[in-house]
Design a protein around this motif. Structure first.
Motif, PDB file in Angstrom:
ATOM      1  N   ARG A 216    -147.092 -30.258  24.795  1.00 43.31           N
ATOM      2  CA  ARG A 216    -146.427 -31.356  25.519  1.00 43.31           C
ATOM      3  C   ARG A 216    -147.334 -32.573  25.658  1.00 43.31           C
ATOM      4  O   ARG A 216    -146.879 -33.716  25.520  1.00 43.31           O
ATOM      5  N   TRP A 220    -146.420 -33.229  21.140  1.00 50.20           N
ATOM      6  CA  TRP A 220    -145.053 -33.704  21.270  1.00 50.20           C
ATOM      7  C   TRP A 220    -144.947 -35.226  21.309  1.00 50.20           C
ATOM      8  O   TRP A 220    -144.035 -35.797  20.668  1.00 50.20           O
ATOM      9  N   TRP A 245    -144.415 -29.388  32.713  1.00 48.75           N
ATOM     10  CA  TRP A 245    -144.600 -30.006  31.400  1.00 48.75           C
ATOM     11  C   TRP A 245    -143.288 -30.199  30.639  1.00 48.75           C
ATOM     12  O   TRP A 245    -143.296 -30.802  29.573  1.00 48.75           O
ATOM     13  N   THR A 246    -142.203 -29.699  31.154  1.00 45.37           N
ATOM     14  CA  THR A 246    -140.929 -29.831  30.438  1.00 45.37           C
ATOM     15  C   THR A 246    -139.953 -30.764  31.131  1.00 45.37           C
ATOM     16  O   THR A 246    -138.947 -31.150  30.541  1.00 45.37           O
ATOM     17  N   ILE A 252    -136.358 -32.838  25.759  1.00 43.56           N
ATOM     18  CA  ILE A 252    -136.858 -31.473  25.933  1.00 43.56           C
ATOM     19  C   ILE A 252    -135.769 -30.679  26.646  1.00 43.56           C
ATOM     20  O   ILE A 252    -135.342 -31.033  27.740  1.00 43.56           O
TER      21      ILE A 252
END
Length: 362
Positions: A216, A220, A245-246, A252
């Protein structure tokens, strides 16, 4: 028919994570040769709050006892009551965490097998290199504790099972059998690729947490900029463990646990395996190969599988090289297909249950 006792600290069934998949494979093998009693135990409840975890692990550091070894210790009376006076030709213990029950099973079993899903000292040491302080310091301490426990407990078993040749070479024992992680033979899902990449696994497992964090923050953003239509999906239980982190990015998508991981992976163009720590071999790669999807992995993610970089998957180490490999594959359908087909053939040749069972002789 001879009898066997199978002690597993987690459900030995597909769908319960990589450990459950490996245990399910071994249990099915045993059931074809033995009358098997499966024995587990009920863990004492404990709080999962941050403060409670910090306190428990601080005490474990002081005592020099790794978390999982400590968590699964102290259930001799419960197990003895479950086993009773039964006698067995073979006793099998799943996971090194339960190795300390060898004396209990030795009284009831003619031979003992320990199935090492990982070499726990290696797993902790690689996590120490990948994690930030103070987790890195704690993992290094636990790695040292695991090495001491391995020297104490591994010699008490007649046979050790290791998931790869590399792991087997690290073990000092007169009889080590390589028993690879494997899946049942799964028909290739017939689903279209969608414009996304996928990461799968138990999202609470610390190597997966580190992988998601690193991907991430370091990989990403590069893919997101170069491939503005591509999304990133995460499949697996305990998604709350990686929520920091998402969240905050609409490209995402956290799907969470699914009934059929192979079918879910097959909907992505690429499976990414950005692991920085680990031991054993990765079911997430086997599932991607079963789905006939291209894989981009770090070296440690692909370790132990005997896969060739550029033929069965792509192996990249730095964030830039990893992102570039994903970017190039997203734009090259023929290359993705060739990698997916080669990976699936390797899975069929080496990593089905039948192929794994051919390694065993007890």
């Amino acid at each position: 028919m001879n009898s066997a006792l199978f002690l597993s600290p987690e459900p030995p069934i597909p769908g319960s994570g990589g450990g459950g998949l490996r245990s399910a494979s071994l249990l099915e093998y045993l059931r074809r040769k033995y009358s098997v009693d499966v024995v587990d135990f009920t863990l004492r409840p404990h709080s999962k709050s941050f403060a409670a975890k910090a306190w428990r692990n601080s005490m474990r550091l002081l005592r020099g006892v790794p978390p999982l070894f400590d968590r699964y210790s102290g259930y001799e009376d419960q197990l003895a009551a479950r086993i009773g006076a039964a006698k067995y030709s073979l006793g099998v213990i799943e996971h090194f965490w339960c190795a300390a029950y060898a004396p209990l099973l030795r009284r009831r079993c003619e031979a003992l097998v320990l199935d090492l899903h990982n070499i726990e000292s290696d797993l902790a040491q690689t996590h120490a290199r990948a994690a930030n302080w103070p987790a890195s310091w704690a993992s290094a301490r636990f790695a040292s504790a695991y090495r001491k426990l391995e020297r104490e407990w591994l010699p008490q078993f007649d046979i050790l099972l290791a998931p790869s040749e590399e792991d087997a070479l690290r073990i000092q024992h007169p009889r080590v059998i390589v028993y690879p992680n494997a899946l049942p033979e799964i028909a290739c899902p017939q689903v279209p690729e969608e414009d996304c990449i996928v990461f799968s696994g138990n999202l609470e497992y610390h190597p997966n947490i580190e992988a998601v964090r690193w991907f991430r923050t370091s990989i990403w953003p590069r893919i997101r900029e170069r491939c503005p239509a591509t999304g990133w999906r995460l499949i697996g239980k305990n998604p709350e463990a990686v929520a920091r982190w998402t969240s905050g990015d609409d490209r995402i998508r956290v799907i969470g646990p699914v009934e059929d991981a192979v079918a879910a992976i097959a909907r992505a163009k690429i499976a990414v395996v950005p692991l920085l720590s680990g031991s054993g071999t990765r079911f997430k790669i086997l599932e991607a190969w079963a789905a006939q999807r291209a894989v981009v992995s770090t070296p440690i993610g692909a370790a132990g599988l005997g896969a060739q970089d550029g033929r069965h998957l792509l192996i990249r180490e730095s964030p830039e090289a990893f992102a570039t490999a994903v970017d190039q594959l997203l734009g090259d359908a023929a290359r993705r297909a060739a990698l997916g087909q080669a990976g699936r053939q390797l899975y069929l040749d080496r990593f089905t249950w039948d192929a794994a069972w051919a390694k065993l002789s007890f």
